[in-house]
Design a protein around this motif. Structure first.
Motif, PDB file in Angstrom:
ATOM      1  N   VAL A  93       0.859  -1.226   0.018  1.00  0.00           N
ATOM      2  CA  VAL A  93       0.038  -0.236   0.115  1.00  0.00           C
ATOM      3  C   VAL A  93       0.901   1.136   0.216  1.00  0.00           C
ATOM      4  N   GLY A  94       2.036   1.025   0.561  1.00  0.00           N
ATOM      5  CA  GLY A  94       3.009   2.356   0.576  1.00  0.00           C
ATOM      6  C   GLY A  94       3.571   2.710  -1.004  1.00  0.00           C
ATOM      7  N   ASP A  95       3.345   1.813  -1.802  1.00  0.00           N
ATOM      8  CA  ASP A  95       3.618   2.031  -3.194  1.00  0.00           C
ATOM      9  C   ASP A  95       2.892   2.793  -3.986  1.00  0.00           C
ATOM     10  N   LEU A  96       1.548   3.421  -3.424  1.00  0.00           N
ATOM     11  CA  LEU A  96       0.784   4.020  -4.372  1.00  0.00           C
ATOM     12  C   LEU A  96       0.945   5.563  -4.009  1.00  0.00           C
ATOM     13  N   PRO A  97       1.986   6.203  -4.511  1.00  0.00           N
ATOM     14  CA  PRO A  97       2.331   7.406  -4.060  1.00  0.00           C
ATOM     15  C   PRO A  97       1.319   8.702  -4.256  1.00  0.00           C
ATOM     16  N   TYR A  98       0.190   8.362  -4.780  1.00  0.00           N
ATOM     17  CA  TYR A  98      -0.736   9.699  -5.231  1.00  0.00           C
ATOM     18  C   TYR A  98      -2.044   9.320  -4.117  1.00  0.00           C
ATOM     19  N   LEU A  99      -1.778   8.299  -3.291  1.00  0.00           N
ATOM     20  CA  LEU A  99      -3.164   7.782  -2.391  1.00  0.00           C
ATOM     21  C   LEU A  99      -3.458   8.810  -1.554  1.00  0.00           C
ATOM     22  N   GLU A 100      -4.774   9.426  -1.459  1.00  0.00           N
ATOM     23  CA  GLU A 100      -5.167  10.388  -0.529  1.00  0.00           C
ATOM     24  C   GLU A 100      -6.037   9.921   0.321  1.00  0.00           C
ATOM     25  N   THR A 101      -6.890   8.607   0.138  1.00  0.00           N
ATOM     26  CA  THR A 101      -7.621   8.057   0.935  1.00  0.00           C
ATOM     27  C   THR A 101      -7.447   6.585   0.821  1.00  0.00           C
ATOM     28  N   LEU A 102      -7.105   6.117   2.280  1.00  0.00           N
ATOM     29  CA  LEU A 102      -6.926   4.568   2.531  1.00  0.00           C
ATOM     30  C   LEU A 102      -7.755   4.039   3.563  1.00  0.00           C
ATOM     31  N   VAL A 103      -8.531   3.311   3.403  1.00  0.00           N
ATOM     32  CA  VAL A 103      -9.574   2.802   4.045  1.00  0.00           C
ATOM     33  C   VAL A 103      -9.578   1.031   4.133  1.00  0.00           C
ATOM     34  N   PHE A 104      -9.430   0.595   5.326  1.00  0.00           N
ATOM     35  CA  PHE A 104      -9.549  -0.750   5.850  1.00  0.00           C
ATOM     36  C   PHE A 104     -10.711  -0.877   6.831  1.00  0.00           C
ATOM     37  N   ARG A 105     -11.603  -1.125   6.524  1.00  0.00           N
ATOM     38  CA  ARG A 105     -12.818  -1.203   7.581  1.00  0.00           C
ATOM     39  C   ARG A 105     -13.627  -2.371   7.584  1.00  0.00           C
ATOM     40  N   LYS A 106     -13.998  -2.749   8.762  1.00  0.00           N
ATOM     41  CA  LYS A 106     -15.154  -3.806   9.157  1.00  0.00           C
ATOM     42  C   LYS A 106     -14.295  -5.227   8.276  1.00  0.00           C
ATOM     43  N   LEU A 107     -13.265  -5.485   8.550  1.00  0.00           N
ATOM     44  CA  LEU A 107     -12.500  -6.622   8.276  1.00  0.00           C
ATOM     45  C   LEU A 107     -11.852  -7.370   9.441  1.00  0.00           C
ATOM     46  N   THR A 108     -12.871  -8.083   9.907  1.00  0.00           N
ATOM     47  CA  THR A 108     -12.533  -8.652  11.252  1.00  0.00           C
ATOM     48  C   THR A 108     -11.617  -9.708  11.144  1.00  0.00           C
ATOM     49  N   ASN A 109     -11.050 -10.176  10.169  1.00  0.00           N
ATOM     50  CA  ASN A 109      -9.801 -11.011   9.983  1.00  0.00           C
ATOM     51  C   ASN A 109      -8.477 -10.360   9.517  1.00  0.00           C
ATOM     52  N   LEU A 110      -8.669  -9.085   9.608  1.00  0.00           N
ATOM     53  CA  LEU A 110      -7.343  -8.317   9.248  1.00  0.00           C
ATOM     54  C   LEU A 110      -6.621  -8.102  10.632  1.00  0.00           C
ATOM     55  N   THR A 111      -5.431  -8.485  10.562  1.00  0.00           N
ATOM     56  CA  THR A 111      -4.592  -8.842  11.747  1.00  0.00           C
ATOM     57  C   THR A 111      -3.311  -8.046  11.501  1.00  0.00           C
ATOM     58  N   GLY A 112      -2.431  -8.247  12.661  1.00  0.00           N
ATOM     59  CA  GLY A 112      -1.198  -7.784  12.663  1.00  0.00           C
ATOM     60  C   GLY A 112      -1.031  -6.037  13.048  1.00  0.00           C
ATOM     61  N   GLN A 113       0.044  -5.681  12.855  1.00  0.00           N
ATOM     62  CA  GLN A 113       0.119  -4.066  13.244  1.00  0.00           C
ATOM     63  C   GLN A 113       0.049  -3.212  11.970  1.00  0.00           C
ATOM     64  N   ILE A 114       0.087  -1.990  12.327  1.00  0.00           N
ATOM     65  CA  ILE A 114      -0.171  -1.057  11.256  1.00  0.00           C
ATOM     66  C   ILE A 114       0.970  -0.915  10.390  1.00  0.00           C
ATOM     67  N   GLN A 115       0.762  -1.155   9.300  1.00  0.00           N
ATOM     68  CA  GLN A 115       1.875  -1.193   8.319  1.00  0.00           C
ATOM     69  C   GLN A 115       2.863  -0.056   8.205  1.00  0.00           C
ATOM     70  N   PRO A 116       3.974  -0.165   8.479  1.00  0.00           N
ATOM     71  CA  PRO A 116       5.154   0.928   8.462  1.00  0.00           C
ATOM     72  C   PRO A 116       5.219   1.638   7.003  1.00  0.00           C
ATOM     73  N   THR A 117       5.046   0.905   6.088  1.00  0.00           N
ATOM     74  CA  THR A 117       5.134   1.642   4.770  1.00  0.00           C
ATOM     75  C   THR A 117       3.922   2.661   4.489  1.00  0.00           C
ATOM     76  N   ILE A 118       3.177   2.558   5.488  1.00  0.00           N
ATOM     77  CA  ILE A 118       2.019   3.703   5.165  1.00  0.00           C
ATOM     78  C   ILE A 118       2.732   5.109   5.306  1.00  0.00           C
ATOM     79  N   ALA A 119       3.868   5.055   6.127  1.00  0.00           N
ATOM     80  CA  ALA A 119       4.614   6.392   6.202  1.00  0.00           C
ATOM     81  C   ALA A 119       4.979   6.845   4.947  1.00  0.00           C
TER      82      ALA A 119
END
Length: 333
Positions: A93-119
């Protein structure tokens, strides 16, 4: 075939060719498409993303939006919502340089930590990671997203303290960190946001200690600190000169004298239930346009002022106080 028919036939062929070419033109940037296909693969090729086919224009794919020609139709929005998706947030997800909106919502099987590449998403304005099973801390790197206007990390299993660096976001309009397992105190730095005062929602956590006095310098439109373990004086959040619409401090351990607390003339929602607040309800409170009101389970005493909206609420809104009297209770003796 006469000359007129030949010309018409040629024009029809040209129109069909141009139309077909136009409709088949792939507006999607190839780098973005390759990145999106990697994201799909990282999420185990879910049916939710079935439209993500390499032979079609990614700007037409489900969950995506592309910008206009001014940004060369680069992908500007990725919103994955309520799908049967498992795994972690893909690092791609960090390789979409023009991204203005990023949503992962109501995904109860999404686990792990907040992805560092979002930075890496320096154009990001809207980040919503909610109703998932994300764990770990709220990362400090979020403060690097200087264009961020909206941050929601609610309904997760995030733990640890709130990074004080979030207060350095110059354009933030809303901070929604409710319903996690956050501990520690509210950062002192939250009394000095550089831009507009954001809506602040920190409810349903395990935050403790007093509210920083510096928060009294701010004029919150909405602030929700309910269902924590906060204590001490919260009266600095109020004031007749402020323009707040909603203040929820319920189910904490606040202790202060309500007698001299003046409400903003704009206040529509006030919830103070289940604290240790003392004093009486000021007459000035009759001047506010309250639509929701609850001061139950405190240590209030005295006459409930008449007038305004205070008598429009039933006895439950005032129940379990030391010695309140007057409507909706019995008359004072």
């Amino acid at each position: 075939m006469d000359k007129t028919a030949t010309v018409l036939s040629s024009l029809l062929f040209l129109f069909t060719f141009l139309t077909t070419t136009s409709l088949s033109k792939d507006l999607c940037n190839q780098d973005d498409k390759n990145t999106l296909l990697k994201i799909k693969e990282s999420l185990n090729n879910p049916y939710h993303l079935a439209s993500w086919h390499p032979e079609t224009d990614c700007c037409s794919w489900y969950c995506l939006e592309c910008g206009d020609a001014t940004v060369n139709h680069r992908v500007t929005s990725l919103t994955i919502f309520s799908g049967q998706i498992s795994g972690q947030i893909p690092p791609e997800v960090g390789d979409l340089p023009y991204l203005e909106t990023l949503v992962f919502r109501k995904l109860t099987n999404l686990t792990g930590q907040i992805q560092p590449t979002i930075a890496k998403l320096k154009n990001l304005k809207y980040l919503r990671l909610s109703w998932t099973n994300l764990t770990g801390p709220i990362p400090d790197f979020i403060s690097q997203l200087k264009k961020l206007e909206f941050l929601e990390l609610s309904f997760n299993d995030l733990s640890g303290s709130i990074p004080s660096s979030l207060s350095t976001l110059p354009n933030i309009m809303a901070l929604e960190l409710s319903r996690n397992k956050l501990t520690g105190s509210i950062p002192e730095s939250f009394g000095s946001f550089p831009g507009a005062v954001p809506d602040l929602r920190l409810s349903h956590n395990q935050l403790s200690g007093p509210i920083p006095k510096s928060l009294g310098n701010l004029d919150f439109n909405r602030i929700d600190l309910s269902r924590n373990k906060l204590e001490g004086d919260a009266s600095m959040l109020f004031g007749a000169n402020k323009t707040s619409w909603s203040i929820d401090l319920s189910r904490n351990m606040f202790q202060f004298d309500l007698s001299k607390v003046e409400l903003p003339k704009t206040l529509g929602v006030l919830d103070l239930n289940h604290n240790g607040i003392t004093g009486n309800i000021p007459v000035q409170w009759t001047e506010t346009p309250l639509q929701f009101f609850n001061v139950s389970y405190n240590r209030l005493c005295g006459h409930i002022p008449t007038g305004g909206k205070l008598q429009s609420f039933d006895s439950y809104s005032y129940s379990h106080n030391k010695c309140l009297c007057g409507a909706p209770f019995d008359n004072c003796k």
